[in-house]
Design a protein around this motif. Sequence first.
Motif, PDB file in Angstrom:
ATOM      1  N   LEU A  26     -84.079 -95.175 -82.995  1.00 44.42           N
ATOM      2  CA  LEU A  26     -82.707 -95.323 -82.505  1.00 44.42           C
ATOM      3  C   LEU A  26     -82.202 -94.021 -81.895  1.00 44.42           C
ATOM      4  O   LEU A  26     -81.583 -94.025 -80.822  1.00 44.42           O
ATOM      5  N   ALA A  27     -82.471 -92.908 -82.568  1.00 43.48           N
ATOM      6  CA  ALA A  27     -82.039 -91.609 -82.040  1.00 43.48           C
ATOM      7  C   ALA A  27     -82.736 -91.297 -80.719  1.00 43.48           C
ATOM      8  O   ALA A  27     -82.109 -90.816 -79.764  1.00 43.48           O
ATOM      9  N   SER A  28     -84.031 -91.594 -80.633  1.00 45.86           N
ATOM     10  CA  SER A  28     -84.782 -91.319 -79.408  1.00 45.86           C
ATOM     11  C   SER A  28     -84.277 -92.173 -78.246  1.00 45.86           C
ATOM     12  O   SER A  28     -84.118 -91.681 -77.125  1.00 45.86           O
ATOM     13  N   VAL A  29     -84.008 -93.457 -78.514  1.00 46.29           N
ATOM     14  CA  VAL A  29     -83.504 -94.336 -77.456  1.00 46.29           C
ATOM     15  C   VAL A  29     -82.119 -93.875 -76.997  1.00 46.29           C
ATOM     16  O   VAL A  29     -81.807 -93.886 -75.796  1.00 46.29           O
ATOM     17  N   PHE A  30     -81.274 -93.461 -77.949  1.00 51.03           N
ATOM     18  CA  PHE A  30     -79.940 -92.961 -77.590  1.00 51.03           C
ATOM     19  C   PHE A  30     -80.047 -91.733 -76.686  1.00 51.03           C
ATOM     20  O   PHE A  30     -79.343 -91.614 -75.671  1.00 51.03           O
ATOM     21  N   LEU A  31     -80.954 -90.822 -77.033  1.00 51.86           N
ATOM     22  CA  LEU A  31     -81.161 -89.629 -76.209  1.00 51.86           C
ATOM     23  C   LEU A  31     -81.734 -89.991 -74.839  1.00 51.86           C
ATOM     24  O   LEU A  31     -81.345 -89.417 -73.813  1.00 51.86           O
ATOM     25  N   LEU A  32     -82.660 -90.956 -74.814  1.00 51.39           N
ATOM     26  CA  LEU A  32     -83.245 -91.378 -73.543  1.00 51.39           C
ATOM     27  C   LEU A  32     -82.206 -92.028 -72.633  1.00 51.39           C
ATOM     28  O   LEU A  32     -82.247 -91.839 -71.404  1.00 51.39           O
ATOM     29  N   ILE A  33     -81.276 -92.771 -73.213  1.00 52.19           N
ATOM     30  CA  ILE A  33     -80.207 -93.368 -72.403  1.00 52.19           C
ATOM     31  C   ILE A  33     -79.354 -92.281 -71.755  1.00 52.19           C
ATOM     32  O   ILE A  33     -79.007 -92.362 -70.570  1.00 52.19           O
ATOM     33  N   ILE A  34     -79.024 -91.238 -72.531  1.00 53.76           N
ATOM     34  CA  ILE A  34     -78.265 -90.117 -71.959  1.00 53.76           C
ATOM     35  C   ILE A  34     -79.056 -89.445 -70.843  1.00 53.76           C
ATOM     36  O   ILE A  34     -78.517 -89.112 -69.782  1.00 53.76           O
ATOM     37  N   ILE A  35     -80.356 -89.254 -71.072  1.00 60.68           N
ATOM     38  CA  ILE A  35     -81.208 -88.614 -70.066  1.00 60.68           C
ATOM     39  C   ILE A  35     -81.262 -89.452 -68.789  1.00 60.68           C
ATOM     40  O   ILE A  35     -81.209 -88.920 -67.669  1.00 60.68           O
ATOM     41  N   VAL A  36     -81.370 -90.777 -68.936  1.00 55.99           N
ATOM     42  CA  VAL A  36     -81.434 -91.652 -67.762  1.00 55.99           C
ATOM     43  C   VAL A  36     -80.170 -91.520 -66.918  1.00 55.99           C
ATOM     44  O   VAL A  36     -80.228 -91.443 -65.679  1.00 55.99           O
TER      45      VAL A  36
END
Length: 265
Positions: A26-36
């Motif tokens: 969940l934390a990784s996906v949240f960070l990836l969404i910000i990066i996108v």
Amino acid sequence: MFEHVVIGQYLPGRSYLHKMDARSKLASVFLLIIIVFMTNTWAGYGLLWAGAVLVYLLSGVSFRYIRKGMFPIFLLIIFTFILHALFTQEGDVLVSVGVFTLYEGGVEQGLFIAFRLLLLVFFTSLLTLTTSPIDLTDALEQIFTPLKRFGVPAHEIALMMSIAIRFIPTLLQETEKIIKAQSARGADFSKGTWKERSQAFVALLVPLFVRAFKRAEDLAFAMEARGYNGGEGRTKLRKLTWTLRDSAACAAVVIFGICLFFFRS
């Protein structure tokens, strides 16, 4: 039609992503969404696609399954690209046909938005495909636990979100059954004027809402019959365990985001 929709489904496996803690995913996906959303250059999107391929290889999910499952999303992405390409008037003129004019900035912005939507759906789909609903609920509950001191029902919110995600493929299956039943009775969802198509879709939406409420009522009765009383006094059969694998994954995502920051225009 909807049997290959991947959002909300879980595929058991023993891949690297399957073995990760649900909280780290969940934390990784949240960070990836910000990066996108922060990425705005072609070089940055190239690195993002390379990262998406790496994540896909670590998931152990069949590419054929992903491709078929994301087909409905492709239609939305193409529609979004066309809207941005036609109505964004920035940069040099590329093509002009009648009242339609394509600008370089419009095509570029349309591609950026399309890539963002595709990457967002891809990463969130891999999250649900490699995380069981129980683990996802427990992870969300632990993330919301600090908010309990402010009176926020962490367990109930986590359960509600997990049920909502899990019911997406179920409702799509119900939609397919209703479409086949209405088609057998003479309804046509692909021909006729817009008014006739709208009337045909009313015959689809009404029974779909009725079945959705019926399923929600049955679920509520089943939970009450089993003595469900929220998160109070509940124990866990399997406890989430944060390992070095999870720390390495989160650190890799953070480093990846820092690297992409230097590619911003």
